[in-house]
Every structure is written in structure tokens, then in C-alpha cells.
Design a protein around this motif. Structure first.
Motif, PDB file in Angstrom:
ATOM      1  N   VAL A 193      27.581  44.627 152.746  1.00  0.00           N
ATOM      2  CA  VAL A 193      27.985  43.592 153.697  1.00  0.00           C
ATOM      3  C   VAL A 193      26.758  43.015 154.402  1.00  0.00           C
ATOM      4  CG1 VAL A 193      29.257  43.152 155.831  1.00  0.00           C
ATOM      5  CG2 VAL A 193      30.290  44.561 154.036  1.00  0.00           C
ATOM      6  N   LEU A 221      24.857  40.700 152.095  1.00  0.00           N
ATOM      7  CA  LEU A 221      25.520  39.406 151.941  1.00  0.00           C
ATOM      8  C   LEU A 221      25.346  38.542 153.189  1.00  0.00           C
ATOM      9  CD1 LEU A 221      28.869  40.319 150.134  1.00  0.00           C
ATOM     10  CD2 LEU A 221      26.833  39.246 149.162  1.00  0.00           C
ATOM     11  N   ALA A 222      25.308  39.194 154.343  1.00  0.00           N
ATOM     12  CA  ALA A 222      25.120  38.431 155.579  1.00  0.00           C
ATOM     13  C   ALA A 222      23.695  37.912 155.718  1.00  0.00           C
ATOM     14  CB  ALA A 222      25.479  39.299 156.783  1.00  0.00           C
ATOM     15  N   PRO A 240      23.324  34.932 152.207  1.00  0.00           N
ATOM     16  CA  PRO A 240      24.672  34.383 151.970  1.00  0.00           C
ATOM     17  C   PRO A 240      24.806  33.626 150.656  1.00  0.00           C
ATOM     18  CG  PRO A 240      23.514  33.159 153.695  1.00  0.00           C
ATOM     19  CD  PRO A 240      22.696  34.383 153.413  1.00  0.00           C
ATOM     20  N   TRP A 253      24.393  34.746 147.893  1.00  0.00           N
ATOM     21  CA  TRP A 253      24.920  35.693 146.898  1.00  0.00           C
ATOM     22  C   TRP A 253      26.383  36.049 147.161  1.00  0.00           C
ATOM     23  CZ3 TRP A 253      22.543  36.658 142.501  1.00  0.00           C
ATOM     24  CH2 TRP A 253      21.165  36.420 142.419  1.00  0.00           C
ATOM     25  N   HIS A 254      26.977  35.447 148.198  1.00  0.00           N
ATOM     26  CA  HIS A 254      28.349  35.816 148.558  1.00  0.00           C
ATOM     27  C   HIS A 254      29.348  35.012 147.753  1.00  0.00           C
ATOM     28  CE1 HIS A 254      31.693  37.435 150.497  1.00  0.00           C
ATOM     29  NE2 HIS A 254      31.528  37.019 151.746  1.00  0.00           N
ATOM     30  N   HIS A 262      28.976  39.447 143.143  1.00  0.00           N
ATOM     31  CA  HIS A 262      29.128  40.721 143.846  1.00  0.00           C
ATOM     32  C   HIS A 262      28.762  41.947 143.018  1.00  0.00           C
ATOM     33  CE1 HIS A 262      32.039  38.753 146.962  1.00  0.00           C
ATOM     34  NE2 HIS A 262      30.772  38.499 147.209  1.00  0.00           N
ATOM     35  N   VAL A 293      25.116  42.255 143.349  1.00  0.00           N
ATOM     36  CA  VAL A 293      24.788  42.612 144.736  1.00  0.00           C
ATOM     37  C   VAL A 293      25.005  44.103 144.954  1.00  0.00           C
ATOM     38  CG1 VAL A 293      25.553  42.355 147.135  1.00  0.00           C
ATOM     39  CG2 VAL A 293      25.202  40.326 145.706  1.00  0.00           C
ATOM     40  N   LEU A 302      34.407  43.214 149.287  1.00  0.00           N
ATOM     41  CA  LEU A 302      33.474  42.086 149.312  1.00  0.00           C
ATOM     42  C   LEU A 302      34.183  40.783 148.966  1.00  0.00           C
ATOM     43  CD1 LEU A 302      30.262  43.580 147.639  1.00  0.00           C
ATOM     44  CD2 LEU A 302      30.929  43.565 150.054  1.00  0.00           C
ATOM     45  N   LEU A 344      35.913  39.283 152.015  1.00  0.00           N
ATOM     46  CA  LEU A 344      35.115  38.924 153.187  1.00  0.00           C
ATOM     47  C   LEU A 344      34.937  37.411 153.301  1.00  0.00           C
ATOM     48  CD1 LEU A 344      32.195  41.528 153.082  1.00  0.00           C
ATOM     49  CD2 LEU A 344      34.130  41.504 154.671  1.00  0.00           C
ATOM     50  N   PRO A 378      32.646  34.107 154.654  1.00  0.00           N
ATOM     51  CA  PRO A 378      31.199  33.924 154.776  1.00  0.00           C
ATOM     52  C   PRO A 378      30.695  34.546 156.078  1.00  0.00           C
ATOM     53  CG  PRO A 378      32.249  31.892 154.079  1.00  0.00           C
ATOM     54  CD  PRO A 378      33.348  32.827 154.454  1.00  0.00           C
TER      55      PRO A 378
END
Length: 380
Positions: free
Chosen positions: A237, A240-241, A244, A246-247, A252, A255, A348, A351, A353
Motif C-alpha cells: 500500500v 502504491l501511495a 501511484p 503503478w496503481h 499489482h 508491485v 490492492l 484500494l 487512488p
């Protein structure tokens, strides 16, 4: 000629060898040992931990240790001193290990896990509005997800939290005996298992309950699953934050692989030698504590380009063989690998963005490797 006593090693402290550094700063200790070993042209270094101990980090060492189950025995490793992990298939050695794994594998296979997916997806708690600590949120989320997967959500949630909480504490807290707590947990397991034996079911406990020793397997595998999955999810998480771009569900899997490369929850594994071993001309005595370090192998600059950087694109190619071991390898591959991957990837995908606000992702090694935290993120 290098001998066991002349293997490279980090500096020791008077009176306790490496024990103090092993307890207080194990990552710098093993990183120093690996640097000294490479400078000496070796893939092995010695630690003074009160018993003869070596750490290897090359793919060749990893392959030998994880493949030669007759020589490298699990029953004498670190898991034996942690009550949560001291039982079941984790401590079962060859030749019985393969048969035991074949008995319990079906419950943790991809086919059976698909039957649980709707239940675990429904158990995912809501994503908080505003800022939230991804580490604390992952802790609670994984507790609910595992309760759903193992027990259909029926295990007493307060008891489950009390049972697993000591695993999040620094060593030696997880190794302390807790007989009354284990009695309460085993009683709850028997209650739920009896219900499944009488009425059936499709959760993991329903699969394990009819197997001799199945309730112990449920308790041990649950303990092994919680912190490993929590820490991997929290790091994913956070990545990804902070990245972003790669979100997206298509990204995933890469990631997650990159998260587990940089921050393998099982950062160190251990075995005991049942016989003397000749390793590149060095005689390792019977009884030696033989360690392998997924953390070192996955950050080895000789094996990985930009080894310290988060680069999911590297997973367009296959990793170096026996250098990426977040779930171990060989016959003793982690029982819960597919479960953990399914849970994390489903989370994931759910979630929104995110963007990173503030946090400390410094790795803190204990029973598992996790971020120091907090890891504060918010919806974009």
C-alpha cells in the motif's frame, strides 16, 4: 585455506560475540557480514551466537539448503523456540515432510482458495476517508480476512487478536510461553472444528479438521500467516501511495513481487546440519546453525540491477534462480503462499487512488520483517 574458524565475520563484542547485535541490529550485522564475505570471495560468513552458526546468501547456498532436506533439518531451527511456530508441518522433517504436505496442501491450493474468495472479499473492512495509517489498517484488515478464510468469520475476534498480538512484539516476546492463552485458542478451535465435522463447511478449518493433527496445523499456519501478510500488504500500500503510476490491477502482481523482494517478511530462515557439510572446501560441523537470508539475496547488487530501488518493471523478466525467496523454496515452499497472494492482490484491487502523506518505512526485523511505521496515506 579457509576453515570454519577463519570464515569472514563481522566484528564481535567482548563477552557476547554477535548476540547483542543480533538482538538489537540484525540487518546491519548481516549486511556487514555479507560485505566481508564478498570481499573475501565467499558466499558464507560466520556468526557467534553461542552455537556454531553460518549465514549464506548465494543462490547456490539457498538451493542446497532448501533442497537437501536430509542434511538441513528444520526441527533445530529458530521456529522450534517460538511456541506459535513450534509444531505441525513447519517442524516436520524428511522423510515425513512430503507426505504431510501432500495431506494438507489441497486446502491451500488455488482451486480451493477460489471457493473462499467471495467470503474474504466481503470481509475486507472499508477504506477510511481522509488520512489513515496503512500499517495499522492492514493489521486489522488481515485479521478479518484470515478469520473469514480459516473460520468463516466465526472465531472470537477479541481472542484472535489477543492470540496474534505478541507476534508483533520484538524478540523475545513471541518466544515466551503462554499456556493459558493457547488453551483458550485450542478450545475455540475444537468448538468450531466440531461444528464443521458435524455440519460440513468449505473454509480452511473444515478441510484441516478431519486430518490427524489438523487443528495444530490450523493454529500454526494462522500464526505464520498473520504478520507476514500484514507487513507485505502495508508495504505494498505504501509503495502504491508513493508510486501511484503503478496503481492498476494489471501492475499489482509486479508491485507485490517487488515489495516482497525489497521487504521479505521471512527475512531469515534457519536449519541445523544433521551431518558435516563440505561447502566450497570449508568443513561445516554437524549441529551447525545454517542460515539463509532472503533479505540479502534479494538485495545482492551482483544479482539485481539497482538492487535497493523499487522497480516493478524488473519483473518483465525472470528473477535470478534461487535469489528471490519470500516464500522459501523447494519442497518446503510456504504453505500459505497462494492465500497470501490472493488476499493482498484483492485488497490492492479494492484500494482507491492514494498518496503518501508521511511515514517511516525503515525495515524492523522481528519474527517477520515489517516497517517501523506509521505509514500515513490518504485518498487522492
Amino acid at each position: 585455506m579457509t576453515t570454519f574458524s577463519t570464515l569472514p565475520q563481522p566484528p564481535t563484542r567482548p563477552g557476547n560475540g554477535h548476540l547483542q547485535d543480533w538482538a538489537l541490529r540484525p540487518l546491519p550485522l548481516i549486511e556487514d557480514g555479507a560485505r566481508r564475505a564478498r570481499a573475501a570471495g565467499s558466499d558464507l560468513f560466520r556468526l557467534r551466537l553461542g552455537i556454531p552458526s553460518v549465514v549464506g546468501f548465494s543462490p547456490a547456498w539457498n538451493k542446497r539448503l532448501l533442497s537437501d532436506l536430509d542434511t538441513f533439518r528444520s526441527a533445530g531451527g529458530f521456529s522450534a523456540v517460538v511456541p506459535y511456530l513450534a509444531g505441525g508441518v513447519i517442524l516436520t522433517d524428511a522423510p515425513m515432510h512430503r507426505r504431510r504436505r501432500q495431506t494438507i496442501n489441497p486446502g491451500f491450493g488455488k482451486k480451493h482458495l477460489e471457493t473462499l474468495r467471495g467470503r474474504t472479499q466481503a470481509a475486507l473492512p472499508p477504506i477510511p476517508d481522509g488520512e489513515f495509517d496503512a500499517l495499522a489498517w492492514a493489521d486489522g484488515a488481515v485479521l478479518q480476512l484470515l478469520n473469514a478464510a480459516y473460520f468463516g468469520g466465526e472465531f472470537d475476534s477479541r481472542l484472535l487478536h489477543s492470540f496474534l498480538a505478541p507476534l508483533r512484539q520484538p524478540f523475545p516476546v513471541p518466544a515466551l510461553p503462554r499456556p493459558l492463552l493457547f488453551v483458550r485458542v485450542d478450545a475455540e478451535l475444537r468448538r468450531l472444528a466440531t461444528r464443521r465435522l458435524m455440519a460440513g463447511g468449505d473454509d480452511l478449518l473444515a478441510v484441516l479438521a478431519p486430518i490427524p493433527g489438523g487443528l495444530e496445523e490450523a493454529r500454526v499456519s494462522l500464526a505464520a500467516a498473520h504478520d507476514t501478510t500484514t507487513h507485505a500488504l502495508a508495504y505494498a500500500v505504501w509503495h502504491l501511495a508513493t508510486h501511484p503510476q503503478w496503481h492498476a490491477p494489471a501492475h499489482h502482481p509486479a508491485v507485490l513481487k517487488e515489495t516482497l523482494r525489497l521487504h521479505p517478511p521471512g527475512w531469515m530462515g534457519s536449519r541445523r546440519l544433521s551431518r558435516e557439510v563440505d561447502w566450497n572446501g570449508v568443513q561445516l560441523p554437524r549441529g551447525t546453525l545454517a542460515l539463509y537470508a532472503p533479505y540479502l539475496s534479494a538485495r545482492d547488487p551482483h544479482l539485481w540491477d539497482a538492487s535497493e530501488q523499487f522497480r516493478p518493471e524488473r519483473w518483465e523478466n525472470k528473477p535470478p534462480a534461487w535469489a528471490y525467496l519470500p516464500f522459501g523454496g523447494g519442497e518446503r515452499l510456504c504453505l500459505g503462499m497462494h492465500l497470501a497472494q490472493m488476499l493482498i492482490l484483492d485488497v490492492l484491487a479494492a484500494l482507491p487512488p492514494l498518496r503518501a502523506v508521511r511515514g517511516d518505512d525503515s525495515p524492523v526485523p522481528g519474527i517477520t520483517l515489517g516497517p517501523k511505521g506509521p505509514l500515513v496515506v490518504r485518498r487522492m
